[in-house]
Write a protein that holds these residues in place. Sequence first.
Motif, mmCIF file in Angstrom:
data_model
loop_
_atom_site.group_PDB
_atom_site.id
_atom_site.type_symbol
_atom_site.label_atom_id
_atom_site.label_comp_id
_atom_site.label_asym_id
_atom_site.label_seq_id
_atom_site.Cartn_x
_atom_site.Cartn_y
_atom_site.Cartn_z
ATOM 1 N N ASN A 293 31.630 36.807 42.946
ATOM 2 C CA ASN A 293 32.956 36.653 42.343
ATOM 3 C C ASN A 293 34.035 36.308 43.369
ATOM 4 O OD1 ASN A 293 32.107 37.256 39.658
ATOM 5 N ND2 ASN A 293 31.993 39.408 40.254
ATOM 6 N N ILE A 294 33.730 35.376 44.232
ATOM 7 C CA ILE A 294 34.659 34.951 45.273
ATOM 8 C C ILE A 294 35.738 34.059 44.662
ATOM 9 C CG2 ILE A 294 34.839 33.480 47.320
ATOM 10 C CD1 ILE A 294 32.072 34.595 48.154
ATOM 11 N N LYS A 295 37.008 34.378 44.977
ATOM 12 C CA LYS A 295 38.120 33.570 44.485
ATOM 13 C C LYS A 295 38.444 32.423 45.434
ATOM 14 C CE LYS A 295 40.256 37.414 42.059
ATOM 15 N NZ LYS A 295 41.340 38.382 42.088
ATOM 16 N N LYS A 296 38.538 32.711 46.727
ATOM 17 C CA LYS A 296 38.838 31.685 47.721
ATOM 18 C C LYS A 296 37.967 31.940 48.945
ATOM 19 C CE LYS A 296 42.473 29.529 50.458
ATOM 20 N NZ LYS A 296 43.903 29.590 50.835
ATOM 21 N N TYR B 209 36.230 35.940 52.686
ATOM 22 C CA TYR B 209 36.782 35.379 51.463
ATOM 23 C C TYR B 209 37.887 36.247 50.885
ATOM 24 C CZ TYR B 209 33.687 38.907 49.404
ATOM 25 O OH TYR B 209 33.070 40.085 49.089
ATOM 26 N N GLU B 210 38.592 35.697 49.920
ATOM 27 C CA GLU B 210 39.521 36.445 49.082
ATOM 28 C C GLU B 210 38.800 36.633 47.760
ATOM 29 O OE1 GLU B 210 43.401 34.523 48.940
ATOM 30 O OE2 GLU B 210 42.972 33.721 50.944
ATOM 31 N N GLY B 211 38.823 37.829 47.261
ATOM 32 C CA GLY B 211 38.109 38.040 46.002
ATOM 33 C C GLY B 211 38.153 39.482 45.592
ATOM 34 N N THR B 212 37.032 39.945 45.077
ATOM 35 C CA THR B 212 36.906 41.273 44.539
ATOM 36 C C THR B 212 37.305 42.328 45.572
ATOM 37 O OG1 THR B 212 35.052 40.468 43.240
ATOM 38 C CG2 THR B 212 35.305 42.852 43.402
#
Length: 164
Positions: free
Chosen positions: A73-76, A159-162
């Motif tokens: 669930n990686i956003k960026k 990463y940016e994410g959860t």
Amino acid sequence: MKTHCVKVEDNFLDESYLKYLQKIIMGYDIPWYSNLFTDDSEDFQFTHQFFNLYNGGLSTHFHHLEPLVAEMNIKKLHRIKANLTLKTFFKRKRGYHTDFRNITTSVFYLNTNNGGTKFKGGRFVKSVANRLVTFDSNLIHTGVSCTDEKRRFVINFNYEGTTI
């Protein structure tokens, strides 16, 4: 995100996809590049950069990791890098560091061995195949070599994410 939180998830991937990744990354399909840990060090590891947001780096092998990235669930995405270290006579810390500031880091262990990830002043997470350890990227940590297997393989995600 709590700066002291380390989340460990075992059996993270479906067994068939894990075997696929092990075959690709631990086999002969991925090119590996020698990197010194520091400029004044004789200690080194082999790396393969799958993705790097900052230099436009995208490996032709990135597609092998797309299901894993989706599962996380990686956003960026900032960087994905595989690390390969060789067996050492004694367990060796590879140098405390942070990968990036103020994002999330995850380490996925491809094979089981007695090496792992050591957090400064705290916890040691052993390398167990199919284990994902996730933590605030501000946590100071180091890889620890193994003495019981010929090679230690991990995939490092920034990463940016959860949140954890």
